[in-house]
Design a protein around this motif. Structure first.
Motif, PDB file in Angstrom:
ATOM      1  N   LYS A 391       4.487  -8.242  12.823  1.00 45.26           N
ATOM      2  CA  LYS A 391       4.455  -8.180  11.416  1.00 45.26           C
ATOM      3  C   LYS A 391       3.301  -8.906  11.001  1.00 45.26           C
ATOM      4  O   LYS A 391       2.653  -9.780  11.527  1.00 45.26           O
ATOM      5  CB  LYS A 391       5.732  -8.705  10.774  1.00 45.26           C
ATOM      6  CG  LYS A 391       6.784  -7.804  10.885  1.00 45.26           C
ATOM      7  CD  LYS A 391       8.149  -8.479  10.229  1.00 45.26           C
ATOM      8  CE  LYS A 391       9.560  -7.713  10.599  1.00 45.26           C
ATOM      9  NZ  LYS A 391      10.504  -8.176   9.516  1.00 45.26           N
ATOM     10  N   GLU A 392       2.462  -8.363   9.757  1.00 47.51           N
ATOM     11  CA  GLU A 392       1.186  -8.881   9.182  1.00 47.51           C
ATOM     12  C   GLU A 392       1.478 -10.283   8.542  1.00 47.51           C
ATOM     13  O   GLU A 392       0.738 -11.206   8.697  1.00 47.51           O
ATOM     14  CB  GLU A 392       0.784  -8.091   8.097  1.00 47.51           C
ATOM     15  CG  GLU A 392       1.847  -7.786   7.052  1.00 47.51           C
ATOM     16  CD  GLU A 392       1.051  -6.692   6.115  1.00 47.51           C
ATOM     17  OE1 GLU A 392      -0.297  -7.129   5.866  1.00 47.51           O
ATOM     18  OE2 GLU A 392       1.647  -6.076   5.339  1.00 47.51           O
ATOM     19  N   ASP A 445      -3.584  -9.292   8.571  1.00 50.01           N
ATOM     20  CA  ASP A 445      -3.398  -8.652   7.035  1.00 50.01           C
ATOM     21  C   ASP A 445      -3.836  -7.216   7.465  1.00 50.01           C
ATOM     22  O   ASP A 445      -4.680  -6.883   8.034  1.00 50.01           O
ATOM     23  CB  ASP A 445      -4.495  -9.007   6.102  1.00 50.01           C
ATOM     24  CG  ASP A 445      -4.230  -8.412   4.767  1.00 50.01           C
ATOM     25  OD1 ASP A 445      -2.931  -7.717   4.683  1.00 50.01           O
ATOM     26  OD2 ASP A 445      -4.980  -8.615   3.889  1.00 50.01           O
ATOM     27  N   ARG A 446      -2.460  -6.650   7.360  1.00 49.44           N
ATOM     28  CA  ARG A 446      -2.576  -5.317   7.660  1.00 49.44           C
ATOM     29  C   ARG A 446      -3.359  -4.142   6.791  1.00 49.44           C
ATOM     30  O   ARG A 446      -4.024  -3.280   7.162  1.00 49.44           O
ATOM     31  CB  ARG A 446      -0.972  -4.593   7.715  1.00 49.44           C
ATOM     32  CG  ARG A 446      -0.759  -3.167   8.340  1.00 49.44           C
ATOM     33  CD  ARG A 446       0.265  -2.436   7.637  1.00 49.44           C
ATOM     34  NE  ARG A 446       0.137  -2.274   6.480  1.00 49.44           N
ATOM     35  CZ  ARG A 446      -0.545  -1.267   5.846  1.00 49.44           C
ATOM     36  NH1 ARG A 446      -1.120  -0.368   6.866  1.00 49.44           N
ATOM     37  NH2 ARG A 446      -0.516  -1.164   4.342  1.00 49.44           N
ATOM     38  N   GLU A 447      -3.468  -4.693   5.657  1.00 49.21           N
ATOM     39  CA  GLU A 447      -4.224  -3.848   4.588  1.00 49.21           C
ATOM     40  C   GLU A 447      -5.730  -3.868   5.018  1.00 49.21           C
ATOM     41  O   GLU A 447      -6.528  -3.390   4.811  1.00 49.21           O
ATOM     42  CB  GLU A 447      -4.016  -4.468   3.282  1.00 49.21           C
ATOM     43  CG  GLU A 447      -2.582  -3.867   2.702  1.00 49.21           C
ATOM     44  CD  GLU A 447      -1.560  -4.442   3.318  1.00 49.21           C
ATOM     45  OE1 GLU A 447      -0.547  -3.963   3.437  1.00 49.21           O
ATOM     46  OE2 GLU A 447      -1.729  -5.848   3.671  1.00 49.21           O
ATOM     47  N   ALA A 450      -5.559  -2.503  10.285  1.00 53.87           N
ATOM     48  CA  ALA A 450      -3.891  -2.234  10.700  1.00 53.87           C
ATOM     49  C   ALA A 450      -3.627  -2.097  12.488  1.00 53.87           C
ATOM     50  O   ALA A 450      -2.655  -2.376  12.768  1.00 53.87           O
ATOM     51  CB  ALA A 450      -3.528  -0.734  10.123  1.00 53.87           C
ATOM     52  N   ASP A 478       3.881  -3.332   8.560  1.00 56.44           N
ATOM     53  CA  ASP A 478       3.688  -3.641   7.141  1.00 56.44           C
ATOM     54  C   ASP A 478       5.000  -4.352   6.482  1.00 56.44           C
ATOM     55  O   ASP A 478       5.974  -3.866   6.817  1.00 56.44           O
ATOM     56  CB  ASP A 478       3.342  -2.258   6.402  1.00 56.44           C
ATOM     57  CG  ASP A 478       3.179  -2.408   4.785  1.00 56.44           C
ATOM     58  OD1 ASP A 478       2.324  -3.439   4.497  1.00 56.44           O
ATOM     59  OD2 ASP A 478       3.639  -1.734   4.185  1.00 56.44           O
ATOM     60  N   ASN A 480       5.917  -5.747   2.430  1.00 54.92           N
ATOM     61  CA  ASN A 480       5.722  -5.579   0.687  1.00 54.92           C
ATOM     62  C   ASN A 480       5.216  -6.690   0.489  1.00 54.92           C
ATOM     63  O   ASN A 480       5.817  -7.356  -0.392  1.00 54.92           O
ATOM     64  CB  ASN A 480       6.936  -5.009   0.248  1.00 54.92           C
ATOM     65  CG  ASN A 480       6.608  -4.427  -1.210  1.00 54.92           C
ATOM     66  OD1 ASN A 480       5.409  -4.011  -1.510  1.00 54.92           O
ATOM     67  ND2 ASN A 480       7.458  -4.380  -2.130  1.00 54.92           N
ATOM     68  N   ASP A 481       3.682  -6.994   0.457  1.00 57.93           N
ATOM     69  CA  ASP A 481       3.297  -8.183  -0.064  1.00 57.93           C
ATOM     70  C   ASP A 481       2.057  -7.796  -1.138  1.00 57.93           C
ATOM     71  O   ASP A 481       1.335  -8.716  -1.355  1.00 57.93           O
ATOM     72  CB  ASP A 481       2.484  -8.811   1.186  1.00 57.93           C
ATOM     73  CG  ASP A 481       1.545  -8.047   1.970  1.00 57.93           C
ATOM     74  OD1 ASP A 481       1.489  -6.759   1.758  1.00 57.93           O
ATOM     75  OD2 ASP A 481       0.830  -8.784   2.770  1.00 57.93           O
ATOM     76  N   ASN A 482       1.789  -6.533  -1.402  1.00 57.29           N
ATOM     77  CA  ASN A 482       0.990  -6.239  -2.680  1.00 57.29           C
ATOM     78  C   ASN A 482       1.656  -5.520  -3.855  1.00 57.29           C
ATOM     79  O   ASN A 482       2.424  -4.811  -3.586  1.00 57.29           O
ATOM     80  CB  ASN A 482      -0.008  -5.116  -1.651  1.00 57.29           C
ATOM     81  CG  ASN A 482      -0.828  -5.793  -0.740  1.00 57.29           C
ATOM     82  OD1 ASN A 482      -1.875  -6.512  -1.139  1.00 57.29           O
ATOM     83  ND2 ASN A 482      -0.555  -5.712   0.412  1.00 57.29           N
ATOM     84  N   ASP A 513       0.225  -1.380   0.317  1.00 57.55           N
ATOM     85  CA  ASP A 513       1.098  -1.191   1.129  1.00 57.55           C
ATOM     86  C   ASP A 513       1.681   0.405   1.593  1.00 57.55           C
ATOM     87  O   ASP A 513       1.311   1.212   0.847  1.00 57.55           O
ATOM     88  CB  ASP A 513       2.469  -1.952   1.063  1.00 57.55           C
ATOM     89  CG  ASP A 513       2.326  -3.485   0.650  1.00 57.55           C
ATOM     90  OD1 ASP A 513       1.691  -4.103   1.461  1.00 57.55           O
ATOM     91  OD2 ASP A 513       2.626  -4.206  -0.462  1.00 57.55           O
ATOM     92  N   GLU A 514       2.323   0.448   2.757  1.00 59.61           N
ATOM     93  CA  GLU A 514       2.770   1.727   3.434  1.00 59.61           C
ATOM     94  C   GLU A 514       4.221   1.663   3.669  1.00 59.61           C
ATOM     95  O   GLU A 514       4.360   1.421   4.796  1.00 59.61           O
ATOM     96  CB  GLU A 514       1.564   2.291   4.343  1.00 59.61           C
ATOM     97  CG  GLU A 514       0.263   2.315   4.042  1.00 59.61           C
ATOM     98  CD  GLU A 514      -0.473   2.955   5.135  1.00 59.61           C
ATOM     99  OE1 GLU A 514       0.032   2.876   6.416  1.00 59.61           O
ATOM    100  OE2 GLU A 514      -1.623   3.278   5.110  1.00 59.61           O
TER     101      GLU A 514
END
Length: 776
Positions: A391-392, A445-447, A450, A478, A480-482, A513-514
């Protein structure tokens, strides 16, 4: 002797025939005369038959006598023996090859003739009156033909023939045909009738006596190329139908037996042994095996196959086209620890098989034993590549996954792990050297990124040169951090005259996020904007929302801009939201609702004027302002007086008390200055002046001296200055106004006349006309 007798026989036969021919002609002539005489008594209604005529004579070729050869006799009825008739001969060879006795008509050949050169001659004869030269008979054509004798031997079209026939051919197979010709006359006797026979080449070949066709004379088992390949055959051609006395010609035929595939390939040995290192890669040659074939060329081509054995899947075999050898190569990785040796059975056979000679023995087999040699191998990972997920928001030090490798050798050396830093320049990951666990060194950071692709190295403790790499692919999961935001910057306006509930803008959102189930956005009006709000937000349920009016009219004079706060919330966990402010301009619109005019503060965002146009206008204004400032500065600079012109420096350059730093003063100057103290209260010191006679001095020399003085003077000003000196000459009323003249003489001068020149010169008159006591 026999040839001469035959010639005599033929000559006698020819003479007898000639006599019979002449007698017949003479009798015919006599009868003709009688008939003619009878006819002459009557009317001449018919043509008179000629008194003498002949058709042809025969002459035997190759006459060997010393005298002329007699051919025959020409005689005319007009010749009555009076000696007035003359025989005349013309045509081919007349006078050279053939001569005619002009008195009695005897025809002779002057030399030996060859029928093969020319078979017949066409001549013409007539009779004329010796005295008058008048023709007594019309000119008549006749032929002299040469009788052939067997004087030419048969000749073949080639001296040497070349032929071929496949080996193991059946009895009587045609090989080649030879042909001979005879120059003698084929229509006369047997001189040109040929018969063929074989004089060399028995018992392998035979020849047809009439056609010259050469054929095989033995069966297939006796005509084997591998036993004998080349043969030489001699064929004779004999005329006179092969009878005794005939002439003979011969030729040679070189016959080659061509190869057929009647021999299978055979291995040179039944067992082959090879060794190969276990580190050999795909395609590495292991060894070559040889098989021989007695045939040649295409019939000797062969191919090899592995038909059995425990190494069928580990090795391949192919044929070297140049040497026809079987080349064994590695097809799969070898491992000494798993299997140290292999055995395979290899078969060889011809590529092009002749069905006539196929049999059970047309293939051959050999055994190949291959030993695998042990080598020190690098560590071997249990996977070709690794895929890990994290996880990011994972904390630093969290394990992402692990890799595993071992030494495949029997020694089972310990292995240590490391990361190839060329694949992890930011040092985001690390690996435990003992257990291969991959963990985080920095937060991710995934954003931002990735995927991360790194390479892990496994190295033997005992032999660090033995190492191997494995790719590791790390995917960030991902969270949900955005918070969602407006999809773009909206430029919204509302008309002054509108209606409540009118949609003036549709907005949408984006989120970095995705989520796995896709995005879901909710729109609402912020709580601080719900009280006395002029607009409302309606969520369309499809990740868009509409901005609606709550009033029927707006006044841009009263308020030209409204700020509408919109809350955007996503549907993932943990829920994220943000507030976006929408700027709404109040504009005057036409009846269709199209914007016509907005306030100046809304001009920059109006649809009719783009940002690029505003920037261009601003740049033009700046450029114009710079031009005006530059022009004004230049104009002011022109109005300034030169630095050297001042009230304090009316005369020549005033000596400055401040010495120049760029010139080192010297105790002795090239031109020592002269000082003249005026009794002025100010105590000014006049500049040094060199005395030059106005009558005898040279102005140019003076100026050059002054320039040199100033260049060497350390007290001269540190800037360029211009001092003008003019010599007006003796004819000037005012004479020279320069101070140079005053320095040349110490006599008293009257300067009061300067007052007559105007107000500008009165000051000078006062200064120069004053007594020295006036300045004390």
């Amino acid at each position: 002797m026999r040839t001469i007798s035959l010639g005599i026989v033929w000559l006698c036969l020819g003479l007898s025939l000639d006599a019979l021919s002449l007698n017949g002609r003479r009798r015919e002539t006599v009868d003709g005369e009688k008939t003619g005489a009878a006819i002459r008594g009557e009317k001449l209604l018919k043509r008179v038959r000629r008194g003498w005529m002949w058709n042809q004579f025969f002459l035997q070729e190759e006459y060997t006598g010393s005298d002329y050869q007699y051919i025959g006799k020409l005689q005319s009825d007009q010749d009555n023996g009076s000696g007035l008739v003359k025989y005349v001969l013309s045509g081919e060879g007349a006078g050279t090859l053939f001569v005619l006795d002009e008195n009695n008509g005897d025809l002779h050949a002057t030399r030996r003739l060859d029928r093969e050169e020319k078979a017949f001659y066409i001549l013409k004869a007539t009779v004329v009156n010796k005295r008058t030269g008048q023709k007594l008979e019309p000119e008549t054509e006749f032929t002299v033909k040469l009788h052939d004798i067997n004087d030419n031997e048969p000749q073949f079209s080639r001296e040497v023939y070349t032929g071929s026939v496949p080996e193991r051919s059946d009895f009587g197979t045609s090989v080649i045909q030879v042909t001979a010709t005879d120059a003698d006359d084929s229509m006369y006797g047997n001189s040109a009738k040929l018969v063929y026979s074989i004089s060399q080449g028995h018992p392998y070949f035979s020849v047809d006596p009439n056609t010259g066709v050469i054929r095989t004379a033995l069966g297939p088992d006796d005509m084997d190329r591998e036993q004998r390949e080349h043969y030489q055959v001699v064929i004779e051609a004999k005329d006179m139908a092969g009878h005794r006395g005939g002439l003979t010609g011969s030729t040679t035929i070189n016959i080659t037996l061509t190869d057929v595939n009647d021999n299978p390939p055979r291995f040179t040995q039944s067992i082959y042994q090879f060794r190969v290192p276990e580190s050999s890669v795909f395609g590495t040659p292991v060894g070559r095996i040889l098989a021989t074939d007695r045939d040649i060329g295409r019939n000797a081509e062969m191919y090899f196959t592995i038909v059995s054995g425990d190494g069928m899947d580990m090795f391949d075999i192919s044929t070297d086209k140049d040497t026809q050898e079987g080349v064994i190569t590695v097809s799969k990785p070898l491992d000494f620890e798993k299997k140290p040796s292999y055995t395979v059975e290899i078969q060889v056979q011809n590529t092009h098989v002749d069905p006539r000679f196929m049999s059970a023995g047309s293939k051959d087999m050999a055994t190949v034993r291959i030993a695998v040699d042990d080598v020190d191998e690098p560590p071997l990972f249990d996977k070709a590549s690794y895929l890990m997920e994290v996880k990011e928001d994972a904390a630093v030090g969290v394990a992402v996954g692990s890799v595993s490798a071992m030494d495949p050798d029997a020694a089972r050396s310990m292995v240590k792990y490391s990361i190839d830093r060329r694949t992890d320049m930011d040092r985001l990951f690390n690996v435990h050297p003992g257990n291969g666990s991959v963990f985080l060194l920095r937060s991710l950071d995934r954003e931002e990124t990735a995927w991360h692709n790194i390479s892990v190295i496994a190295t033997e403790f005992n032999n660090p040169r033995q190492s191997s790499h494995v790719p590791v692919y790390i995917r960030l999961l991902d969270i949900n951090d955005n918070a969602p935001t407006f999809a773009t910057t909206y430029e919204t306006y509302v008309c002054e005259r509108t209606k409540a509930g009118q949609r003036i803008q549709t907005v949408s959102a984006v989120d970095a996020d995705e989520p796995s189930m896709g995005h879901k956005f909710f729109f609402s009006l912020a709580s601080e904007g719900t009280h006395r709000s002029n607009f409302t937000v309606r969520d369309n349920g499809d990740n868009t929302a509409g901005i609606l009016t709550r009033r029927a009219s707006y006044s841009r004079l009263h308020q030209s801009i409204y700020l509408v706060p919109v809350v955007i919330t996503d549907g993932d966990y943990p829920m994220q939201s943000s507030t976006g402010t929408l700027t709404v301009r109040v504009c005057t619109c036409d009846r269709e609702g199209n914007m016509e005019l907005c306030n100046a503060e809304a001009l920059s965002s109006s649809p009719g004027l783009s940002t690029g146009a505003l920037i261009a206008i601003l740049l033009c204004a700046i450029i114009l302002l710079m031009i005006v400032v530059l022009f004004t500065a230049l104009k002011r600079q022109r109005k300034k007086e030169p630095l050297i012109i001042s009230k304090e420096d009316v005369r020549d350059n005033v000596e400055s008390a401040k010495q120049r730093r760029d010139i080192i003063p010297s105790d002795t100057l090239l031109y020592p200055p002269r000082r003249r103290l005026h009794p002025a209260a100010s105590g000014l010191v006049m500049p040094p002046v060199s005395v030059v006679s106005r009558d005898n001095g040279d102005v140019r020399e003076f100026i050059n001296q002054r320039v040199l003085e100033n260049d060497c003077n350390p007290t001269a000003p540190p800037y360029d200055s211009l001092a003008t000196y003019a010599y007006e000459g003796a004819g000037s009323v005012a004479e020279s106004l320069s101070s140079l003249g005053s320095a040349s003489s110490e006599a008293e001068q009257d300067y009061h006349y300067l007052s007559d020149w105007g107000p500008r010169f009165r000051k000078l008159a006062d200064l120069y006309g004053a007594e020295d006591g006036d300045f004390s």
